[in-house]
Write a protein that holds these residues in place. Structure first.
Motif, PDB file in Angstrom:
ATOM      1  N   SER A   1       0.825  -1.205   0.000  1.00  0.00           N
ATOM      2  CA  SER A   1       0.000   0.000   0.000  1.00  0.00           C
ATOM      3  C   SER A   1       0.862   1.259   0.000  1.00  0.00           C
ATOM      4  O   SER A   1       2.028   1.236   0.410  1.00  0.00           O
ATOM      5  N   LYS A   2       0.267   2.374  -0.433  1.00  0.00           N
ATOM      6  CA  LYS A   2       1.010   3.627  -0.477  1.00  0.00           C
ATOM      7  C   LYS A   2       1.402   4.092   0.920  1.00  0.00           C
ATOM      8  O   LYS A   2       2.496   4.629   1.124  1.00  0.00           O
ATOM      9  N   ASP A   3       0.528   3.870   1.892  1.00  0.00           N
ATOM     10  CA  ASP A   3       0.866   4.246   3.263  1.00  0.00           C
ATOM     11  C   ASP A   3       2.066   3.462   3.762  1.00  0.00           C
ATOM     12  O   ASP A   3       2.936   4.003   4.467  1.00  0.00           O
TER      13      ASP A   3
ATOM     14  N   LYS B   1       5.074   4.956   2.276  1.00  0.00           N
ATOM     15  CA  LYS B   1       5.407   6.222   2.934  1.00  0.00           C
ATOM     16  C   LYS B   1       6.159   5.973   4.237  1.00  0.00           C
ATOM     17  O   LYS B   1       7.112   6.693   4.554  1.00  0.00           O
ATOM     18  N   ARG B   2       5.732   4.961   4.981  1.00  0.00           N
ATOM     19  CA  ARG B   2       6.442   4.621   6.216  1.00  0.00           C
ATOM     20  C   ARG B   2       7.855   4.148   5.906  1.00  0.00           C
ATOM     21  O   ARG B   2       8.811   4.512   6.608  1.00  0.00           O
TER      22      ARG B   2
ATOM     23  N   GLU C   1      10.314  12.710  -1.118  1.00  0.00           N
ATOM     24  CA  GLU C   1       9.193  11.779  -1.231  1.00  0.00           C
ATOM     25  C   GLU C   1       8.681  11.707  -2.667  1.00  0.00           C
ATOM     26  O   GLU C   1       8.298  10.642  -3.147  1.00  0.00           O
TER      27      GLU C   1
END
Length: 279
Positions: free
Chosen positions: A29-31, A34-35, A56
Motif C-alpha cells: 500500500s502507499k501508506d 510512505k512509512r 518523497e
C-alpha cells in the motif's frame, strides 16, 4: 450452452494473453511505502537539512523494485562514499533517489549494517550538532500569516504581532528540526548525522533542564522564532547544547552565556560550510 471446449488451446492462449496484459496492482500500500520512505530517509546523512517533500516525490517516481533497492543498498552506498571514495559530503536524498546512486556501489560492497553507528542519539552531541546546523539555514516555506482572530487579538492588545509571527515560523519554518523533536521525544529515535559535523560536537556541553542556562536557551529560541523541544517534562534531565567559549561564571547573566555559545557555534559552522564548498 457451451460451444467451445473448456480445454480449447485457443481459449487458453487468449486467457493467458489477457492475464499478461493486465496491469498488476501495487504489492504494498502507499501508506506502507510512505512509512518505508520515512524510515529510509532518516538514515540518510543529510536528513536534517533535506526537503522531505522533494525526496518523497522522487521516491514515488521509482518503481517498487527500485524503492526496495534504494532502501536496502543505502547503507552500502554511504560506506562506499566514505571509505572507498574518501568523501564526507553527501548529496540530498532526493538526488540519491533520482540518480539511482545505489547502482554505483560494487556488488561485493558491504551491506551497510555497520553504517548504523552513524545514528546520532537523541539529545546527544551529534544530534545537537545536526539540529543547530539545520537551524543555521533560512526558514522554508512562505512567510507566516496571521488569522483574522489573531489580528483581532493584536488590535485588542492581547498579543504582540512579532511574537505571533515568530511562533508560526517556529512551527513551519524548520520542518526537519520539528521532525527530529518528534522522533526524539515520542519514539526515542535519533537521526543519521552527516559525518562532516563530527568536528562540531566538541563545542557542546551538558545543560540541565531546570538550570538558568536552559531557560536562557528556551528564551533565545523564542526570540529567534526557532522551534523548541516542547514541554520541559518531556525532555531528558540533561541535554547537550553549544557551550560558551569561557567559563559560565565569566558572563554577566545566563542569556549572555548562551549568546556567546551560539556565536561560537555559528562561526565554526560557517567555517565548516566554507571548507565543504571549497572541496
Amino acid at each position: 450452452m457451451l460451444t467451445t471446449p473448456l480445454n480449447d488451446p485457443l481459449l487458453t492462449e487468449r486467457e493467458s494473453a489477457r492475464e499478461a496484459a493486465a496491469p498488476e496492482g501495487p504489492s504494498v500500500s502507499k501508506d506502507a511505502w510512505k512509512r518505508r520512505f520515512r524510515k529510509t530517509h532518516a538514515d540518510w546523512p543529510t536528513y536534517a537539512s533535506d526537503s522531505a517533500t522533494t525526496a518523497e516525490a522522487e521516491w514515488f517516481n521509482l518503481s517498487e523494485p527500485d524503492r526496495e533497492a534504494a532502501a536496502d543498498r543505502l547503507g552500502a552506498y554511504v560506506l562506499h562514499v566514505r571509505q572507498q571514495l574518501g568523501r564526507s559530503k553527501f548529496c540530498a536524498f532526493a538526488v540519491y533517489l533520482r540518480d539511482k546512486l545505489w547502482e554505483r556501489v560494487p556488488e561485493n560492497a558491504a551491506d551497510g549494517r555497520s553504517a548504523q553507528p552513524l545514528e546520532a542519539k537523541p539529545f546527544g552531541k551529534a544530534w545537537g550538532a545536526a539540529r543547530f546546523a539545520c537551524l543555521m539555514l533560512e526558514p522554508t516555506g512562505s512567510p507566516p500569516k496571521l488569522t483574522t482572530a489573531q489580528e483581532q487579538m493584536i488590535d485588542q492588545g492581547l498579543y504582540s504581532r512579532d511574537d505571533l509571527l515568530r511562533e508560526k515560523r517556529a512551527m513551519n519554518g524548520w520542518p526537519r528540526v520539528n521532525t527530529m523533536h518528534e522522533r526524539a521525544i515520542r519514539r526515542r529515535l535519533g537521526v543519521a548525522c552527516d559525518p562532516a559535523l563530527a568536528g562540531l560536537t566538541d563545542l557542546f556541553g551538558k545543560v540541565h533542564r531546570d538550570s538558568p542556562a536552559w531557560i536562557a536557551w528556551r528564551d533565545l529560541h523564542a526570540k529567534k522564532g526557532w522551534p523548541w523541544f516542547g514541554p520541559d517534562r518531556d525532555c531528558p534531565e540533561w541535554v547537550w547544547m553549544p557551550a560558551p567559549p569561557d567559563a559560565p561564571e565569566t558572563y554577566s547573566n545566563p542569556f549572555a552565556e548562551v549568546r556567546a555559545a551560539l556565536a561560537r557555534f555559528e562561526a565554526e559552522h560557517a567555517n565548516l560550510t566554507q571548507r565543504q564548498a571549497a572541496e
